[in-house]
Scaffold this motif. Structure first.
Motif, PDB file in Angstrom:
ATOM      1  N   LEU A 409       0.842  -1.189   0.000  1.00 55.69           N
ATOM      2  CA  LEU A 409       0.000   0.000   0.000  1.00 55.69           C
ATOM      3  C   LEU A 409       0.878   1.242   0.000  1.00 55.69           C
ATOM      4  CD1 LEU A 409      -2.611  -1.005   2.748  1.00 55.69           C
ATOM      5  CD2 LEU A 409      -2.721  -1.435   0.286  1.00 55.69           C
ATOM      6  N   ASP A 410       0.331   2.355  -0.475  1.00 55.55           N
ATOM      7  CA  ASP A 410       1.010   3.646  -0.424  1.00 55.55           C
ATOM      8  C   ASP A 410       2.424   3.549  -0.985  1.00 55.55           C
ATOM      9  OD1 ASP A 410       1.311   6.349   0.146  1.00 55.55           O
ATOM     10  OD2 ASP A 410       2.178   5.928   2.120  1.00 55.55           O
ATOM     11  N   GLN A 462      -7.080   5.910  -0.832  1.00 54.86           N
ATOM     12  CA  GLN A 462      -6.462   4.796  -0.129  1.00 54.86           C
ATOM     13  C   GLN A 462      -7.561   3.781   0.208  1.00 54.86           C
ATOM     14  OE1 GLN A 462      -5.719   8.126   0.843  1.00 54.86           O
ATOM     15  NE2 GLN A 462      -4.008   7.947  -0.579  1.00 54.86           N
ATOM     16  N   ASP A 482     -11.269   1.670   3.684  1.00 59.24           N
ATOM     17  CA  ASP A 482     -10.620   2.956   3.459  1.00 59.24           C
ATOM     18  C   ASP A 482      -9.599   3.157   4.579  1.00 59.24           C
ATOM     19  OD1 ASP A 482      -9.824   5.512   2.999  1.00 59.24           O
ATOM     20  OD2 ASP A 482     -11.830   6.326   2.713  1.00 59.24           O
ATOM     21  N   LYS A 484      -7.306   5.546   4.666  1.00 57.52           N
ATOM     22  CA  LYS A 484      -6.770   6.898   4.650  1.00 57.52           C
ATOM     23  C   LYS A 484      -6.703   7.498   6.043  1.00 57.52           C
ATOM     24  CE  LYS A 484      -7.329  11.344   2.289  1.00 57.52           C
ATOM     25  NZ  LYS A 484      -8.133  12.107   1.310  1.00 57.52           N
ATOM     26  N   MET A 526       1.975   9.763   4.822  1.00 56.28           N
ATOM     27  CA  MET A 526       1.693   9.262   3.485  1.00 56.28           C
ATOM     28  C   MET A 526       2.805   9.696   2.542  1.00 56.28           C
ATOM     29  SD  MET A 526      -1.758   9.838   1.243  1.00 56.28           S
ATOM     30  CE  MET A 526      -2.709   9.446   2.702  1.00 56.28           C
TER      31      MET A 526
END
Length: 942
Positions: A409-410, A462, A482, A484, A526
């Motif tokens: 992720l990210d 996200q 989610d 985020k 992030m």
């Protein structure tokens, strides 16, 4: 769990029990998600329904699209255009109908088009968004240039999955198609043609012979075909080819070879690489290319009846075992000493695109490797766990005791892990420090078999979407996550730290020192879309490990590269010519894409040397495009003598051969012995080539009598021009016969058994061409004929062209019988014509009476001609008289040169006491017989 719980949303449960709905395709683009599902009925063993779902809010809500595609339409596959994700194709199930649905607005609306074939697979063009190739169930390949609205057949009998669009930057035409096609006799050829212009005359065959089935590969800058070898192309990226070859003594292992940048010369990189059989029965090589780090590969090698995992940092030049973790999950020490014990990894890629597979890396997260494996003396599929390396395989840590799927992720800044689909779970784990610490989150109150996860790679959201089922016969569950809320801010410069890529402490990897940026463990920020991993790359001084063994050389026990037993280094210089240079190998070549400089580079690099002089050897002669070609391409200090076998011989001194070759024109057909002699001060060599020279057939003329006697044998012949052409086959079509008479001779004998007008056709087959000519023959019991001649002054104005003869014939006609007579003039000089007197139909029975009447009719015509009563004015002051030349009761078989030319026959027919008189004239191109009845009167003087 920091900053509150993750946001979970259960989306829908729609499928009734006892039926299983297969999710066959998921399309995720920004906030739009398309999901195609099928309802499979176990009782009848087939798909009975399908549903297309669409979400425009990252999966929070879904709209059922069946009313947009047809409520009773059963869909099979969904394709997204790779160059324009807004364009989508959906295929119907061929068990119900053959149609294609097209959308240009991300699936918001569709247009349906009927197809005349069933599509098995689609291949989109790499740059043209509306171009696609479709492969049908009956092995036909079709093309479309309007995104599937209209299709055109490209080729039949194409091998499945062996068709490709043009190679970008190499093919001149962007619509060129490469394919592997089957011939009628069962062989396979490599064929290329343009997508919309692929008839046989427009096809090309780059390889002149047949190829192995399923061997054509068009990939990156390379095109591969195979003839009689078991070679598998592994990859072609980074300007090098990885190929796997199975030797005669290998069963479930292959040897791995690496090529030079041209993909021609291969050297051994690793022996006995293990293979794993996939779900479809295909053998998959246990070789994994680590994403994000150039030249790094991991492989499973069979050694002494054991399979061990090894790793390379310089594209196979050196391999070593993986160092096992020093402790387990509980902190207990692991006593694993190399080479007796090491870490072994499973390297199978997932066949489900929504699962991570046994090993996972990401180019945006270099150095992080997550894999399923075990610790011990060899690879095992029992007692496995999950392991991670955050320093590119130098050290490893265990993160789970059971198999998990792990996603990045990210941009790799975070990891999410879920148990394998074989085990139901209600939890997922997330790590923000490269797997050192994991936080657990519950996403379902009931354990769920997770069949896949959608992860959006974009930076604007996200969101993950989980899909799975509670049991193997239950409905689908979709859960949107989610994540985020976990991040409070974007990362700043203080949130990063540097990491130096190395190989067991050696900082130079692939000839350079590489420094990367990583987020500091524990910083929940992030990364963002503008995040860049590589901080700097500095070239290193070249050392021995930057060079691998060159083609024909093997690494010995002392680490040096020496010639293999089958390779003679001196043969390399034998392919060059005097006065030229060649690269004399030192036995080494720099690893492809290695960036080292200076150091030992000059010592290991091939040296340019001058080609030695030598005696002529291996002299050959070949032909191409009608030209004589030599076997070499450079000049030699050699004298060449060529004898073309037709009395022509030439000599060359210090000849410089070019691709144009030597042109020679043969003036006759036949088989010629071409010989060549090459000699210099060191020796000589000679060779011979036999050429079969042929001439194409340009014209055929059928020679046959105009009138023949019934039941009497007659000769019919054909003249082929030029006379020295190749061997021809004659097909004779006589009258109403349904089959021809076939001969290799240009003449036959035939007997006509019935009266009337009979058509005779000869077809001449020579090579790939067929020419024909046709004549009409009148068959009678008896007949009379006359030859006509003209006063000599006519020849002075005879240009011997059809138009002139036609005009003169009309004048003669008017002079004889006005409108009742048709006249023609023979080609050539002296000018002449011919007249046939034939009995009318049904008058052959009373032969004596008819012969008498025929005689009277000819006497009238002869009398008029003998009295010079037939004349005409050619031009003012020039009058031409028509004479009678000859009268015969036998069929006329004209063999004079003048009558042998092509002729047009025109018929004069008059009736006198029940007789039909035919006047037949010969012209150049074809035969016409015209019949006209009128009272015969004695010609009067003009």
């Amino acid at each position: 769990e920091r900053r509150g719980l993750l946001q979970f949303e259960k989306l829908y449960r729609t499928i009734p029990p006892l039926l299983l709905q297969f999710l066959t395709y998921v399309f995720f683009r920004w906030q739009v998600i398309l999901i195609l599902t099928k309802l499979y009925d176990f009782h009848i063993g087939s798909v009975t329904e399908s549903t297309l779902w669409r979400s425009t809010d990252y999966g929070s809500t879904y709209e059922r699209m069946n009313d947009k595609v047809g409520s009773k339409t059963v869909l099979s596959y969904l394709y997204v255009c790779p160059t324009n994700k807004r364009k989508i194709m959906v295929l119907t199930d061929p068990e119900f109908e053959s149609s294609i649905l097209i959308s240009s607005d991300e699936g918001a609306s569709f247009q349906k088009y009927r197809l005349t074939f069933y599509v098995l697979s689609l291949l989109f063009h790499h740059t043209k968004e509306d171009w696609a190739l479709a492969y049908s169930h009956d092995q036909k390949l079709y093309s479309s240039v309007d995104f599937g609205r209209k299709w055109q057949l490209v080729h039949e009998h194409v091998t499945p999955s062996r068709f490709y669009w043009s190679v970008l930057g190499l093919d001149k035409e962007s619509d060129l198609v490469h394919m592997e096609a089957h011939t009628p006799d069962g062989n396979v050829q490599y064929v290329t043609c343009r997508a919309l212009l692929c008839s046989e005359p427009n096809r090309e065959y780059p390889f002149p012979g047949y190829v192995d089935i399923n061997s054509l590969i068009v990939q990156d800058d390379y095109i591969f075909i195979q003839v009689g070898h078991d070679l598998h192309i592994v990859s072609t990226d980074e300007k090098q080819v990885f190929a796997a070859v199975q030797e005669w003594n290998q069963n479930d292992t292959y040897n791995l070879y690496l090529s030079d940048t041209r993909g021609i010369y291969f050297t051994l990189a690793l022996e006995n690489v293990k293979t794993t059989r996939g779900l479809g029965g295909n053998q998959n090589l246990d070789l994994y290319e680590v994403a994000g780090i150039k030249g790094m590969l991991i492989a499973n090698k069979r050694q002494d009846n054991q399979v061990k995992t090894c790793i390379t940092y310089n594209k196979g030049r050196d391999w070593r075992l993986l160092q096992a973790p020093s402790s387990d999950l509980d902190g207990n020490d692991i006593h694993c000493i190399l080479p007796f014990c090491s870490l072994h990894l499973q390297l199978q890629m997932s066949e489900n695109p929504y699962l991570s597979g046994a090993i996972s890396t990401k180019s945006s997260a270099p150095g992080i490797i997550v894999a399923t494996g075990n610790i011990g003396p060899e690879l095992s599929y029992n007692n496995v766990g999950m392991f991670i390396s955050s320093d590119a395989g130098n050290s490893w840590r265990q993160i789970f005791e059971e198999e998990h799927n792990v996603w990045f992720l990210d941009k790799g800044g975070a990891l999410v892990a879920v148990k394998q689909p074989t085990v139901p779970t209600r939890n997922l784990w997330i790590s923000f420090d490269e797997g050192r610490q994991w936080t657990q989150h519950s996403f379902s109150s009931v354990p769920l078999f997770v069949d896949g996860v959608l992860v959006d790679a974009g930076a604007d959201n996200q969101i993950m979407t989980f899909f799975g089922h509670f049991s193997h016969r239950s409905e689908w569950q979709l859960i949107k996550i989610d994540y985020k809320s976990i991040f409070s801010r974007k990362c700043t410069e203080e949130d990063y730290q540097t990491w130096h890529l190395h190989n067991q402490g050696e900082p130079c990897v692939m000839g350079q020192k590489q420094i990367y940026m990583k987020r500091r463990p524990g910083n929940y920020c992030m990364l963002g879309k503008d995040y860049s991993r590589i901080l700097s790359a500095e070239s290193c001084i070249c050392r021995a490990h930057d060079f691998e063994c060159d083609y024909g050389y093997e690494r010995r026990g002392d680490g040096n590269c020496r010639p293999a037993f089958w390779f003679n280094p001196s043969t390399v210089s034998g392919s060059c010519s005097h006065g030229q240079n060649y690269l004399n190998s030192t036995g080494y070549r720099k690893v492809v894409l290695n960036n080292c400089t200076k150091g030992v580079k000059e010592m290991y690099t091939a040296r340019k040397q001058q080609c030695p002089n030598r005696s002529p050897k291996g002299l050959q002669l070949t032909t191409k495009d009608g030209k004589l070609l030599p076997p070499w391409g450079d000049s030699l200090r050699t004298n060449i003598q060529l004898d073309f076998g037709d009395g022509t011989a030439v000599s060359y001194s210090n000849l410089s051969w070019t691709e144009e070759g030597i042109k020679h024109v043969y003036k006759a057909a036949g088989i010629f012995r071409v010989s060549a002699l090459a000699e210099n001060t060191l020796g000589y060599d000679s060779t011979t080539l036999y050429l079969h020279v042929t001439c194409p057939v340009e014209h055929v003329q059928l020679l046959a009598p105009f009138v023949v006697i019934k039941n009497k044998e007659v000769n019919i012949s054909a003249v082929v021009l030029p006379s020295h052409s190749r061997t021809v086959t004659y097909f004779w079509w006589l009258g109403n016969n349904s089959e021809p008479v076939i001969s290799l001779d240009g003449s036959i004998s035939h007997t006509f058994s019935s009266e009337g007008m009979h058509s005779v056709t000869v077809q001449v087959a020579a090579g790939n061409s067929i020419l024909q000519d046709t004549r009409t023959i009148a068959v009678k019991e008896f007949f009379k004929s006359l030859l006509l001649s003209f006063s000599p002054n006519l020849d002075e104005f005879n240009p011997d062209i059809p138009e002139w003869r036609h005009d003169v014939s009309r004048v003669i006609k008017k002079s004889l019988l006005q409108e009742q007579l048709l006249v023609a003039v023979f080609p050539g000089v002296p000018s002449a014509a011919e007249l046939f007197l034939l009995p009318c139909k049904n008058q052959s029975e009373n032969r004596k009476k008819t012969e008498d009447e025929l005689e009277k009719a000819s006497d009238i015509i002869i009398s008029a001609l003998n009295q010079n009563l037939v004349e005409f004015e050619l031009k003012p002051g020039v009058r031409v008289i028509v004479y009678n030349t000859q009268l015969t009761l036998a069929p006329l078989v004209d063999s004079s040169p003048r009558h042998s030319s092509s002729a047009m026959l025109m018929l004069l027919s008059v009736v006198f006491l029940g007789l039909a008189v035919f006047l037949i004239y010969k012209f150049k191109s074809f035969t016409v017989v015209c019949e006209h009845h009128s009272p015969l009167t004695e010609p009067q003087s003009n």
